[in-house]
Design a protein around this motif. Structure first.
Motif, short mmCIF file in Angstrom:
data_model
loop_
_atom_site.label_atom_id
_atom_site.label_comp_id
_atom_site.label_asym_id
_atom_site.label_seq_id
_atom_site.Cartn_x
_atom_site.Cartn_y
_atom_site.Cartn_z
N TRP A 139 0.85 -1.17 0.00
CA TRP A 139 0.00 0.00 0.00
C TRP A 139 0.89 1.23 0.00
O TRP A 139 1.81 1.35 0.77
N ARG A 140 0.62 2.16 -0.90
CA ARG A 140 1.43 3.36 -0.99
C ARG A 140 0.62 4.53 -0.49
O ARG A 140 -0.33 4.94 -1.14
N VAL B 92 1.23 -3.65 -10.85
CA VAL B 92 0.21 -3.66 -9.80
C VAL B 92 0.79 -3.28 -8.43
O VAL B 92 0.17 -2.54 -7.68
N THR B 93 1.99 -3.79 -8.11
CA THR B 93 2.53 -3.60 -6.76
C THR B 93 3.70 -2.63 -6.68
O THR B 93 4.01 -2.15 -5.60
N GLY B 94 4.38 -2.43 -7.80
CA GLY B 94 5.60 -1.63 -7.76
C GLY B 94 6.82 -2.45 -7.38
O GLY B 94 7.91 -1.93 -7.21
N HIS B 95 6.64 -3.77 -7.21
CA HIS B 95 7.72 -4.67 -6.82
C HIS B 95 7.84 -5.79 -7.84
O HIS B 95 6.91 -6.08 -8.58
N THR B 96 8.99 -6.46 -7.83
CA THR B 96 9.18 -7.58 -8.75
C THR B 96 8.37 -8.79 -8.29
O THR B 96 8.03 -8.91 -7.11
N ALA B 97 8.12 -9.68 -9.22
CA ALA B 97 7.40 -10.92 -8.87
C ALA B 97 8.22 -11.72 -7.87
O ALA B 97 7.67 -12.30 -6.93
N LYS B 98 9.53 -11.75 -8.03
CA LYS B 98 10.39 -12.49 -7.11
C LYS B 98 10.29 -11.93 -5.70
O LYS B 98 10.22 -12.68 -4.73
#
Length: 182
Positions: free
Chosen positions: A14-15, A121-127
């Protein structure tokens, strides 16, 4: 309706700059920490489950009353659906694999495309999403199960206990034994 795992993953990324949400989140984790510190608690799992449900209900209520805090939807319906499918697969198979390609194959997409969708969607990598979810589950197992570290490493399909301990320490700064003591 999202599952607790999916809701938790949404919360993790959550941002917001809201001090109210930050305070709510910090207090929720402090309360959960208190539950885990109690020795001999016979209903720990139920306490944690109910606390998390109450937290997510309150979080939903806050967002409902403060729509300006709500993160703007990102991506097309296909991207959101693919991400939701990824999260469901991760939630049900996190013990089997920590590899992006494994989940991409389950979803019939390339690992690169799954990475693009997850980052959008998240701003992060899948890993990093996979690793964060697995580490959360390992922490829960260490706190609530009586299994040995070796048994947990087998449960999570690590090739050996040494790799399990290095993986956990890399993501938490603690060995599984140190985490269990705290």
């Amino acid at each position: 309706m999202p599952t607790m795992g999916q809701a938790g993953m949404c919360l993790i990324w959550w941002r917001t700059e809201s001090p109210i949400l930050t305070n709510i989140i910090n207090n929720m984790f402090a309360l959960l920490r208190l539950y885990f510190e109690q020795e001999g608690c016979i209903c720990l799992e139920q306490l944690v489950t109910l606390q998390l449900k109450a937290f997510f209900l309150g979080f939903y209520d806050y967002l409902y009353r403060n729509p300006e805090e709500k993160k703007a939807e990102t991506g097309s319906p296909r991207i959101r659906e693919l991400f939701n499918r990824f999260m469901r697969a991760l939630e049900s198979r996190y013990r089997e694999s920590r590899d992006v390609s494994y989940y991409a194959d389950l979803l019939n997409v390339s690992a690169k495309y799954l990475g693009i969708v997850t980052r959008r969607v998240t701003g992060h990598t899948a890993k990093s999403v996979i690793d964060h979810y697995v580490v959360l589950q390992i922490k829960q197992s260490l706190a609530t199960e009586e299994k040995s570290i070796k048994e947990l490493s087998w449960d999570y399909h690590f090739c050996d206990i040494s790799f399990f301990c290095r993986y956990f320490k890399q993501h938490t700064g603690l060995t599984p034994q140190q985490f269990r003591k705290t």
